[in-house]
Design an enzyme around this catalytic site. Structure first.
Site, PDB file in Angstrom:
ATOM      1  CD  GLN A  26      -7.047  11.091  -2.090  1.00  0.00           C
ATOM      2  OE1 GLN A  26      -5.887  10.704  -2.080  1.00  0.00           O
ATOM      3  NE2 GLN A  26      -7.863  10.892  -1.065  1.00  0.00           N
ATOM      4  CG  HIS A  46      -7.639   4.306   0.493  1.00  0.00           C
ATOM      5  ND1 HIS A  46      -7.059   3.734  -0.617  1.00  0.00           N
ATOM      6  CD2 HIS A  46      -6.704   5.162   1.018  1.00  0.00           C
ATOM      7  CE1 HIS A  46      -5.835   4.219  -0.760  1.00  0.00           C
ATOM      8  NE2 HIS A  46      -5.586   5.071   0.221  1.00  0.00           N
ATOM      9  CG  HIS A  86      -1.926   1.131   1.188  1.00  0.00           C
ATOM     10  ND1 HIS A  86      -3.242   0.939   0.858  1.00  0.00           N
ATOM     11  CD2 HIS A  86      -1.790   2.458   1.418  1.00  0.00           C
ATOM     12  CE1 HIS A  86      -3.881   2.102   0.890  1.00  0.00           C
ATOM     13  NE2 HIS A  86      -3.011   3.042   1.236  1.00  0.00           N
ATOM     14  CD  GLU A 123      -6.605   6.900   5.540  1.00  0.00           C
ATOM     15  OE1 GLU A 123      -5.480   7.324   5.884  1.00  0.00           O
ATOM     16  OE2 GLU A 123      -6.975   6.877   4.356  1.00  0.00           O
ATOM     17  CG  HIS A 182      -1.109   6.994  -1.726  1.00  0.00           C
ATOM     18  ND1 HIS A 182      -2.297   7.131  -2.413  1.00  0.00           N
ATOM     19  CD2 HIS A 182      -1.399   6.310  -0.596  1.00  0.00           C
ATOM     20  CE1 HIS A 182      -3.270   6.558  -1.717  1.00  0.00           C
ATOM     21  NE2 HIS A 182      -2.745   6.054  -0.610  1.00  0.00           N
ATOM     22  CG  ASP A 221      -0.688   5.347   3.481  1.00  0.00           C
ATOM     23  OD1 ASP A 221      -1.046   5.413   2.290  1.00  0.00           O
ATOM     24  OD2 ASP A 221      -1.379   5.794   4.421  1.00  0.00           O
TER      25      ASP A 221
END
Length: 429
Positions: A152, A210, A57, A213, A59, A309
């Site tokens: 996103q 996701h 995971h 969160e 970005h 992350d």
């Protein structure tokens, strides 16, 4: 004649004096005390050889952008999302590619040879998607990069969100992503989970969402995700990432939820460094830890992996691509300090993560991919304690990176001349 023979290695399962014979890009044999002619022979000197690290995971479209166009002063998830929204119009494909390639250099040096990265699909231009597809092509000789189509701004919340995501998949993005807790309502969040899982089922793709969160104990989209995995026959192909709301849920509800997740074959990814940083920001005291229930999920039979992350981006200003640092934080936050617990945290950045990634031929066994790391440690526990130096990093039998051993020179009367911070072997007087 073998291409490579690693001798006198300790393996993560505790076997010592082991030899790893490599022919071409594959492991030909793993056995004790093998001595055979080889073009290259490496004496591991009793140190730990492990399959390479995996980050399930990340970005990468945002990595190494820290300070652009400003710094996240509150340290919250929501300011990070807002900051990313400010940065997106300023992104240049060439700069994004260069930052991503620089991070991949860091990763390889740390023995991290497989990364699943989410890429934002909310921008209709799909600039970040195109950039990371190019990065994937460029790093293919030395690193496995798996891309997740990540809306996103919310696949239903943002105009054209569904179309943008489908176009990203058409371009070659590997995995269907989502962010149900960021949709406008709980109902929209649940609807987005159903929609996205159906898209994945139709296309034969994996899902990595996701999920929850949030510090809100009523954010329960992981339940919908588990249900849809079962309904659509996606068992073993679905991942819920973060799941931080579970740290705030009442125990009775969780006692029902854990078996559902296990039965659905949904994996869970915790991101210890970032979860402990972003969650609990609205608390005074006591402050919540902010990471999902890792030991409880593992005890229920759920495959749990750890991700990094973020590294130096709108959400997190630290990091270096070190999955042992991730495991180190994970064992502290989850209070997994027993010998078995620490070893499970090592698994969370190796074998468990490989299952999430669906990485073929992973592991130190005959027929496996000859990709492994020699660490300056004697076992997984010492490796995490020291965030051990990666002495050698091999991919498919080829040396990619090496780092000199870590040793501090000492100038102390009556003491030895240096230390590597490794204890004497257990049982030594």
């Amino acid at each position: 004649m073998l291409d490579l023979l690693v001798r006198n290695a300790t393996l993560p399962d505790g076997r010592t004096g082991m030899s790893i014979a490599v022919q071409g890009d594959s492991i030909a044999e793993v056995t004790e005390g093998l001595d055979a002619p080889a073009h290259e022979t490496l004496d591991a000197q009793g140190l730990l050889v492990t399959p390479h690290f995996i980050d399930p995971h990340f970005h990468m479209d945002a990595t190494l952008s820290y300070g652009l166009p400003r710094v996240n002063e509150s340290g919250t998830l929501l300011e990070g999302i807002a900051l990313w929204g400010e940065l997106k119009p300023l992104l240049k494909q060439e700069a994004l590619i260069e930052r991503a390639l620089a991070y991949c250099d860091w990763a390889v040096a740390k023995g991290l040879l497989a990364i699943r990265t989410h890429v934002d699909t909310s921008d209709p231009s799909l600039l970040a998607v195109d950039a990371l597809l190019e990065v994937k092509r460029l790093v293919a000789p030395y690193l496995d990069l798996q891309l997740v189509a990540f809306p996103q701004d919310g696949v239903l919340r943002s105009p054209g969100g569904v179309d943008n995501l489908k176009r990203a998949l058409d371009k070659g993005v590997d995995v269907v992503g989502g962010i149900p807790h960021f949709e406008r309502t709980m109902a929209d969040g649940a609807a987005s989970v159903t929609l996205l899982c159906e898209i994945a089922a139709e296309r034969g793709l994996l899902v990595d969402m996701h999920c929850d969160e949030s510090d809100d104990p009523l954010s329960r989209h992981i339940e919908t995700l588990a249900f849809e995995a079962q309904r659509l026959g996606l068992q073993g192909r679905v991942t819920g990432s973060h799941c931080t709301s579970m740290h705030s849920m009442d125990n009775y509800y969780v006692s029902k939820l854990l078996p559902l997740i296990a039965e659905s074959g949904v994996a869970v990814i915790a991101n210890p460094l970032i979860n402990i940083t972003l969650q609990g920001r609205h608390d005074s005291y006591p402050k919540r830890r902010g990471m999902t229930r890792v030991p409880e999920l593992m005890a229920a039979g759920v495959n749990v992996a750890f991700g990094h992350d973020c590294v130096m981006d709108p959400w997190y200003g630290m990091g270096s691509g070190d999955m042992l640092e991730v495991a180190h934080m994970g064992l502290h936050v989850a209070q997994m300090t027993s010998q078995a617990g620490i070893r499970r945290c090592f698994d969370a950045v190796t074998t468990n993560a490989a299952k999430v990634f669906h990485l073929p031929a992973y592991g130190l066994e005959a027929g496996g991919d000859a990709s492994f790391v020699l660490l300056q440690a004697r076992d997984p526990i010492e490796a995490i304690r020291l965030r051990a130096t990666r002495l050698k990093v091999y991919r498919r039998g080829r040396l990619l990176a090496e780092t000199p051993p870590t040793t501090a020179a000492l100038h102390l009367p009556g003491r030895v001349g240096g230390t590597s911070f490794m204890l004497a072997r257990p049982g030594a007087a």
